[in-house]
Design an enzyme around this catalytic site. Structure first.
Site, PDB file in Angstrom:
ATOM      1  N   THR A 274       0.818  -1.205   0.000  1.00 35.62           N
ATOM      2  CA  THR A 274       0.000   0.000   0.000  1.00 35.62           C
ATOM      3  C   THR A 274       0.845   1.245   0.000  1.00 35.62           C
ATOM      4  OG1 THR A 274      -1.864   1.123   0.987  1.00 35.62           O
ATOM      5  CG2 THR A 274      -0.171   0.351   2.480  1.00 35.62           C
TER       6      THR A 274
ATOM      7  N   GLU B 134     -10.500   9.109   1.929  1.00 36.61           N
ATOM      8  CA  GLU B 134     -10.891  10.467   1.551  1.00 36.61           C
ATOM      9  C   GLU B 134     -12.408  10.615   1.588  1.00 36.61           C
ATOM     10  OE1 GLU B 134      -7.036  11.783  -1.127  1.00 36.61           O
ATOM     11  OE2 GLU B 134      -8.779  10.943  -2.129  1.00 36.61           O
TER      12      GLU B 134
END
Lengths: 403, 403
Positions: free
Chosen positions: A190, A274
């Site tokens: 990641t 987000e």
């Protein structure tokens, strides 16, 4: 606001590791954006990187330097990804390593570069160079919290965790930090996670353990389906504890702790996704193969219609079924599909469950953590994916990110 | 606001076709939501349907009835998709057809049902039954505009087009209407398009021609990547003109007109995509196979990061490169990738083009119609996909759709 996630109040030092973070002015103003992490001599280093074909210059250089062996320094900047920057980007990443080598008195190949931030802009190497003496002077064992905050981009909270692991010959520490809240669909790793332990372990052992932990954690999260160009997850074992795992039980114990730390950090990234307002655990079972289960989980996790319904707390389960139906599973017998959201049975026999009520659906969808279980009824393979919803703020953040 | 798209001011009647639209009160208030379309005896009917495994009850019933042959009536409702409704949904779709058969004096198998709207709620068949006498009484050749508006759901404008096609033995008319602005990633067909011509053609010929036209039009658009459960595209040839295509040149002329009409309607769906502010034509060339080209086009077209950057008119080309890089193309040599947005060369050699300026990027991204061309440099296959951006309004529409 992240979902049920707060910043750690402390992170445990790892013997053999020193860190520092400074303001280099790479993109952001008045915040630290450059980190140097030093491992003691003879530390083992394992890493996994993005499989995006357009991987960033630092990913290419870090892979090269890792292959040489003997890595001692991790140089990490936020604000600029040094991706899509071609030959110049590679030269910039190499130059940054050379500057660290000069200041720290090592070979450039012993430095691994990492960058995160906007894609397609040149890395301001002179600013990094100017910041290096300050970084070197500031190195300390208790600087994990500062490093954690310095690697953030659109993250709203720092993500970190520490564990003590008791092995048969002694106790070791494992501390990890991660960043990332958009362009998150890790594929082998990641967006920047750094873990270190004072356990003693060979590089090969460490690499195998990290690969396995990443598979079940970072590779099972998605915010927006977009695999980053800069994904990297690094695990350093300094050996400073002098404690080497003795036998399978010790290895199992360390691997379990590593898995727990990776799970926590991976899920923390989704909790701070987000614009996220909901944390979704998506389980698909009854598939013929794990790949098929994952394919269905991904189709649901990436559906903008499902994600906006989750944002609205709307039990619009028809959108979930539609995503399952388009996932490309050959000869799916929809009459065998069952779906539960939380403790509410919503779909059975391919349609609305007889005892389902809209009130029950609304109640479970109003929670901030929503488990969805889809049973395909055609085998025994399963997959689990963690994701979040899709809100106004996701659009705002990503429409404004560069402005 | 749809992008450079206005409602047609008139649609040409097609000899052999009569239509009517009424307020049945299925979901919406004070608007027409039920359409009956009648074709003359001996009309040929071709259709393509969604490949979503969770296809809706009316899709299953329409397929069955088409296979019997002799279809004369299309019954279309908006506001309720009759999808995810299991056995009860199938019974409701069949009952609707039986009611039409009773009123019109035909067999139930001569009626094809179509539904669009919310998934997972039962179809209010009694309301449809009550509305049927009024529908039958209202049938007329000049009711295309009313039908076009009655099939809308989240559409902001009606979508329709007419063409006259001159063949060697006479002139025929082709009129089509379509709806759809969300859950749009057609796979074999799109969310409800109805076309009719008075040309004389066999069902087999018609089916082949429709399949080919759909492939290059409806199957090349995507709003949100979510293939609908109810997609259907129907083409009726009434033969009322007495004009049968004579030879290949006539067939080519009719096929070209059909393609143009399908192209127009497919692009109209994207121009009116939920919340859309930009119309994007995405061309991928230099691929090894058409499937590979399409795979890259889809990865870019479905990337929320690309779509929010397009919404922001932000030339954030790094997000496009990242999507290309994660598309799964084996051994992609990024140094051969080139990208143009409009007339601006943005990427060459895998990085920012030497003569690219942010000003040029901003200028081209500010347009309401944005052509993006990605050249992979590894073959000669290509693909084209039409899509739109991702705005606050997409989230608003899909978070509020059921409330």
């Amino acid at each position: 606001m992240p979902i049920n996630l707060t910043e750690p109040t402390e992170l445990l030092p790892v013997p053999g590791i020193r860190l520092a973070a400074v303001e280099a002015g790479i993109r952001y103003k008045s915040r630290r954006d450059l980190v140097l992490m030093e491992a003691c001599a003879d530390a083992s280093v394992a890493a996994v990187f993005t499989r995006n074909a357009f991987c960033a210059a630092p990913v290419i250089v870090a892979r090269e330097h890792l292959a040489v062996g003997g890595a001692r320094y991790l140089l990490i900047n936020s604000g600029n990804a040094n991706a899509g920057t071609g030959e110049r980007g590679l030269a910039d990443a190499r130059a940054s390593c050379a500057h660290v080598a000069e200041v720290m008195g090592c070979r450039a190949e012993q430095v691994l570069p990492f960058s995160t931030g906007v894609i397609g802009e040149l890395l301001p190497v002179p600013r990094i160079r100017e910041a290096l003496p300050g970084l070197a002077a500031g190195l300390g064992a208790d600087r994990w919290m500062g490093a954690m905050r310095a690697i953030m981009t659109t993250d709203t909270v720092g993500k970190g965790i520490s564990r003590r692991i008791t092995l048969s010959r002694g106790t070791v520490t494992l501390t990890g930090i991660a960043k990332g809240s958009g362009m998150i669909r890790p594929d082998m790793a990641t967006m920047l996670a750094f873990l270190a332990s004072d356990v003693a372990m060979s590089g090969a052992e460490l690499q195998e353990m990290l690969g396995s932990a990443v598979k079940g954690s970072f590779n099972c999260i998605t915010v927006d389906g977009d695999t980053s160009t800069n994904d990297a997850c690094v695990l350093v074992a300094t050996g400073a504890s002098g404690v080497r795992p003795a036998g399978d039980e010790d290895r199992r114990r360390f691997a379990a702790a590593l898995q727990a730390v990776c799970d926590y950090l991976a899920q923390a990234i989704v909790r701070d996704g987000e614009g996220a307002t909901k944390f979704i655990t998506l389980e698909v079972s009854g598939a013929r193969t794990p790949a098929e289960a994952r394919q269905v989980a991904d189709a649901v996790a990436h559906s903008p219609l499902v994600k906006t319904a989750l944002f609205a707390s709307d039990p619009n389960w028809g959108r979930i079924l539609a995503a399952v139906g388009r996932a490309g599973v050959p000869d799916l017998d929809v009459s065998r599909v069952r779906m539960e959201i939380g403790d509410v049975l919503i779909v059975e026999g391919g349609g609305r469950a007889a005892r389902y009520t809209e009130e029950a659906g609304k109640r479970v969808m109003a929670q901030s953590e929503i488990p969805i279980h889809i049973h395909l009824g055609r085998g025994s393979a399963e997959a689990r994916v963690y994701t979040c919803d899709f809100s106004f703020d996701y659009v705002r953040i990503n429409a404004e990110y560069r402005s």
